[in-house]
Each structure stands twice: as C-alpha cells, then as structure tokens.
Design a protein around this motif. Structure first.
Motif, short mmCIF file in Angstrom:
data_model
loop_
_atom_site.label_atom_id
_atom_site.label_comp_id
_atom_site.label_asym_id
_atom_site.label_seq_id
_atom_site.Cartn_x
_atom_site.Cartn_y
_atom_site.Cartn_z
N LEU A 84 -9.99 -29.31 7.90
CA LEU A 84 -10.09 -30.74 7.61
C LEU A 84 -11.54 -31.20 7.53
CD1 LEU A 84 -7.19 -32.05 9.88
CD2 LEU A 84 -7.26 -32.08 7.38
N MET A 85 -12.39 -30.64 8.39
CA MET A 85 -13.81 -30.98 8.34
C MET A 85 -14.46 -30.49 7.04
SD MET A 85 -15.00 -30.40 12.31
CE MET A 85 -16.67 -30.94 11.98
N LEU A 86 -14.05 -29.32 6.58
CA LEU A 86 -14.55 -28.83 5.29
C LEU A 86 -14.14 -29.77 4.16
CD1 LEU A 86 -13.84 -25.02 5.72
CD2 LEU A 86 -16.09 -26.07 5.44
N ALA A 87 -12.91 -30.29 4.23
CA ALA A 87 -12.44 -31.22 3.20
C ALA A 87 -13.23 -32.52 3.24
CB ALA A 87 -10.95 -31.50 3.40
N VAL A 88 -13.53 -33.01 4.46
CA VAL A 88 -14.34 -34.24 4.58
C VAL A 88 -15.73 -34.03 4.01
CG1 VAL A 88 -15.45 -35.78 6.25
CG2 VAL A 88 -13.04 -35.12 6.56
N GLU A 89 -16.33 -32.88 4.31
CA GLU A 89 -17.66 -32.57 3.80
C GLU A 89 -17.67 -32.54 2.27
OE1 GLU A 89 -21.76 -31.38 3.79
OE2 GLU A 89 -20.45 -32.39 5.24
N ARG A 92 -17.35 -36.10 0.93
CA ARG A 92 -18.62 -36.81 1.08
C ARG A 92 -19.60 -36.38 0.00
NH1 ARG A 92 -18.90 -41.60 3.60
NH2 ARG A 92 -17.61 -41.59 5.48
N GLU A 93 -19.58 -35.11 -0.32
CA GLU A 93 -20.47 -34.60 -1.37
C GLU A 93 -20.12 -35.24 -2.71
OE1 GLU A 93 -21.91 -30.31 -3.28
OE2 GLU A 93 -20.55 -30.39 -1.56
N GLU A 94 -18.84 -35.57 -2.92
CA GLU A 94 -18.41 -36.21 -4.16
C GLU A 94 -18.56 -37.72 -4.12
OE1 GLU A 94 -14.40 -34.90 -4.43
OE2 GLU A 94 -14.93 -32.81 -4.87
N GLY A 95 -19.14 -38.24 -3.03
CA GLY A 95 -19.40 -39.67 -2.92
C GLY A 95 -18.21 -40.49 -2.47
N GLY A 152 -23.95 -26.43 8.17
CA GLY A 152 -23.46 -26.60 6.81
C GLY A 152 -22.69 -27.88 6.55
N PHE A 153 -22.54 -28.74 7.55
CA PHE A 153 -21.87 -30.02 7.34
C PHE A 153 -22.92 -31.13 7.32
CE2 PHE A 153 -18.77 -27.17 9.15
CZ PHE A 153 -17.60 -27.47 8.49
N ALA A 154 -23.87 -30.99 6.42
CA ALA A 154 -25.04 -31.86 6.41
C ALA A 154 -24.70 -33.30 6.05
CB ALA A 154 -26.08 -31.31 5.44
N ARG A 155 -23.65 -33.53 5.27
CA ARG A 155 -23.32 -34.88 4.83
C ARG A 155 -22.40 -35.61 5.79
NH1 ARG A 155 -23.69 -31.35 0.91
NH2 ARG A 155 -24.99 -31.77 -0.93
#
Length: 433
Positions: free
Chosen positions: A152-157, A160-163, A197-200
């Motif tokens: 789920l955290m990967l999906a959130v990241e 976020r990358e897609e704005g 790797g979850f910079a955003r």
C-alpha cells in the motif's frame, strides 16, 4: 510414542517450562508439541508487523532449543484428546509449497499433560471483523500485515509521483498494549520507510493512524498516569486516539462505530480482546468464561487427573482468591510453579501444598524504539512507581532478554544481544522485502 510430561504449546510459558524441565529431566521424560518450527516472543509481534523486526532473524528453532535444553520436540498441531487413555492426537504436517504430507497423524501418550496453547482474538460478534481485519495472533499474521502495508505504501508513493492526492489509512481497534505499541511502531517504521525510496511520502500526512478504544481511555487496566502519558506520546506522533468508541461493523474499506461515525481503513487491525482457542471446546475438559480451561489454584484442570494448564488458555483463581490476568509475566510465573511441582513428582515426593499466587510486578508499554511508559509494583501493598523515557525503554527491552535467558542461558543470550546490536547497524532500519 509416549512421554512422562507432554507440554502442548511453545509460547512463553510452555517453552520456558519445557526448557527448565528438560535441563533437569532430559528428553526421555519431557516433550514439547507445537505446530510451528520456531518460536517468537509474542509481545514482539507488533515489531514484526511494522517491519522493524525480521522474523527470519528473530525466530528461535524449537529443534535447536530442544537439543540444547534436553527435551524432545514433536512438530504438529494437537487435534484431539483421549483423557481416559492418557494420549493426545497430533495432526498431519503438510508442506506449504505443494501440500504434500511430511508427517502423518500420530498419537502421543503422556503421564502428565500441560496445556499451554495461548489465546486467539475475540471479535465479539462484530460483523465483518474477522473477514476485514488482521489480528496479531501469530507470526504469519504479522508478516501478512507487513507485506500488505508495504504494498500500500508503494501504491501511495506511485500516486504521489503522478501528482495525485492520496494516503494510507490504518485503523487499530483496541487501545490496549498491543494496539498502542503497534500504532507507535508503525509511525516510526513509516518514517524509516520514507528514507528508503519513498521520497515523495510525507509520513504524518500520508500515513494516517487511528486507534479506536471502547473504554474511556487507552490502556484502561493500567494506572491513569500511564494512560495519559501514552496518549500524549501518541498525539505528538500524529496518531489519532478515539476513546468511548464502540465498533459495530467493519467493511473492506471502512470501520463504523455505534454513533454512525465512519473511519476510512485501507488496513484494519483487531486488538480488542482475546478468547480461548476453539480446540479447547472439543476436548471434553471443563471450561470457564471465554472458553478457557477451568483450573484450580494448583493449575490442575478441575476434575481431570494428570492434566494441567497455564497461560492465556487457563482460567485460574490463585491462592489469594484473585483472577490471574492473561499476561506474559503470569505465564512465566506459572511455568516456574509447575517446574517445582513436576520435579517433586519425579522424585516421588508429595505434591506441594502451596497454591500458585500471581504477583503483579507492573506493566511496561513500548511507545516506539526510543521510549516506553509503565508502572512498577513495589513490595509494599499498593505501592507503585511511574516510569517513562529511556529508563522505561531499557527495562522493556530487558523483559525480552529475560525470556531468552530462561530458554537459552545467560551466555548465549548475551551473545545474541550483541549480535542483534551489530546486525541492526549493518542492515536497513526496516525490512524492505
């Protein structure tokens, strides 16, 4: 197969009993039965769920412990009891990969049987609770939570990358020790994940954690000062605590309370109560409230010869006339009590007259890796001391080491502590795979 003393359940109490008796009596007389290959201290499951503890490094092999402590280990779940014939049935063991049978159904005779199978979650009939929440009853539950949260955290990241405006909502039902410790550990773990790797991801904004507690305050069984301190520490970490909240339904993406409030939930954890495992209801043994085995003050199952019970699966009124709480320190004390009882029996001595009496040494609750809160009970009646911060955290960590000392000895426990200290400084702060 037959053993003089058979212990079913390798949790804190059962394993300590097996180790201490094994060192005195040897594998010909002491057998431990468990459905898993390795042991983990149950109070640390919240760290496994958060990813701050690697189960593959933390787990202790039962076979290794059996070899080192002089008891026999039998792998498999207990599935039945023949009390008249003094034997238990052990179910087949199958490989997880292809379901191939590794070990067949077996029968194990006993001279004395000790039930130490712990407890499981009590959902109190709440619709959807069992289907849509995760309970930290065992290592596989904690691993399932960790992997799902990581996905789920990967999906959130990615979002976020897609704005996109997004986030992860975690709802923990139950503000006892498990719920509070998990919430605090998740907050620290999510901050650690952000470094890898979850910079955003903004931790407090994107990982929203809520505790729902039915009582007027969290940690209700503990002194109010401890509860207040824990509440304040959780608040500083951006964790929302809702007290006097009775959950009435859980759905795939939300939790609903009795007032009609809706709490979005991508992940839901049930930590609101325990009950005895269903196995006990079918054994023909006397049970009490919650389905636990009804035992006397000597921990003997009432009306059934040669069977004892300890830990969460036993409902015990001790020698002081007080109910024994389902705590790890109670299981530890009960194991020590039964060690004395069985050693006397092995020597042909009369059973001990002194009943078991629970001694409350206080409680400590972890609120992250850097601090804990709790109360310590003194030798004077009613006296207690409030502890918080680094001292409380050090004392909390020592509880785990004390358990390891009981099953591994002082030298190996010290070496293990040093090894884990070094490993934690050469590996990521959280498990990333």
């Amino acid at each position: 197969m037959r053993s003089d003393i058979v212990i079913v359940g390798g949790g804190a109490g059962g394993l300590e009993l097996a180790c201490k008796l094994g060192r005195k009596l040897g594998p010909s007389k002491v057998t431990l039965v468990d459905s898993r290959l390795y042991h983990i201290w149950k109070p640390s499951l919240h760290e496994v769920a958060a990813g701050t503890l690697d189960i593959h490094q933390e787990g202790l092999s039962y076979a290794m412990l059996a070899h080192d402590n002089g008891f026999n280990f039998v792998l498999g779940p207990m599935t039945g009891l023949d009390a008249a014939g003094q034997a238990i049935e052990i179910g087949a063991v199958r490989a997880a990969s292809d379901n191939e049978e590794v070990l067949p159904v077996r029968r194990l005779g006993y001279g004395s049987l000790v039930m130490a199978i712990g407890s499981t979650s009590n959902y109190f009939g709440v619709p959807g609770a069992e289907e849509h929440s995760i309970s930290l009853n065992a290592t596989e539950d904690a691993e399932r939570f960790r992997l799902r949260m990581l996905r789920l955290m990967l999906a959130v990241e990615q979002q976020r990358e897609e704005g996109k405006e997004t986030g992860l909502d975690v709802v923990i039902i139950g503000g006892g020790a498990t719920g509070v410790e998990l919430a605090a550990e998740l907050r620290e773990a999510s901050g650690a994940y952000a470094r890898y790797g979850f910079a955003r991801m903004d931790v407090k904004r994107d990982v929203r954690i809520t505790i729902l507690e039915g009582a007027p305050r969290i940690l209700a069984p503990l002194p109010e000062r401890v509860s207040t301190a824990a509440h304040d520490l959780l608040g500083k970490r951006g964790i929302n605590v809702v007290a006097d909240c009775r959950v009435t339904a859980i759905e795939a993406d939300k939790v609903i309370d009795g007032k009609g409030n809706v709490y979005p939930a991508d992940l839901c954890v049930w930590a609101a109560g325990i009950r005895a495992p269903e196995l006990l209801a079918g054994l023909g043994l006397p049970t009490a409230r919650g389905g636990g085995l009804d035992v006397d003050a000597h921990l003997r199952v009432k009306g059934v010869p040669n069977i004892w019970a300890l830990g969460d699966c036993a409902v015990c009124i001790d020698g002081n006339g007080a109910p024994v709480p389902p705590r790890a320190q109670a299981a530890h004390q009960q194991a020590d009590y039964l060690v004395t009882a069985f050693l006397r029996m092995d020597k042909g001595q009369a059973p001990q007259d002194t009943p078991y009496e629970y001694r409350d040494y206080g409680s400590l609750v972890s609120v992250g890796q850097s601090t804990s809160v709790g109360s310590l009970m003194g030798s004077l009646r009613g006296a207690s001391w409030f502890v918080q911060g680094a001292l409380a955290r050090t004392m909390y960590a020592s509880l785990h080491l004390m358990h390891h000392r009981a099953v591994m000895g002082i030298t190996r426990t010290a070496l293990l502590a040093v090894a884990r200290f070094l490993i934690r400084r050469s590996t990521p702060l959280v498990k990333l795979h």
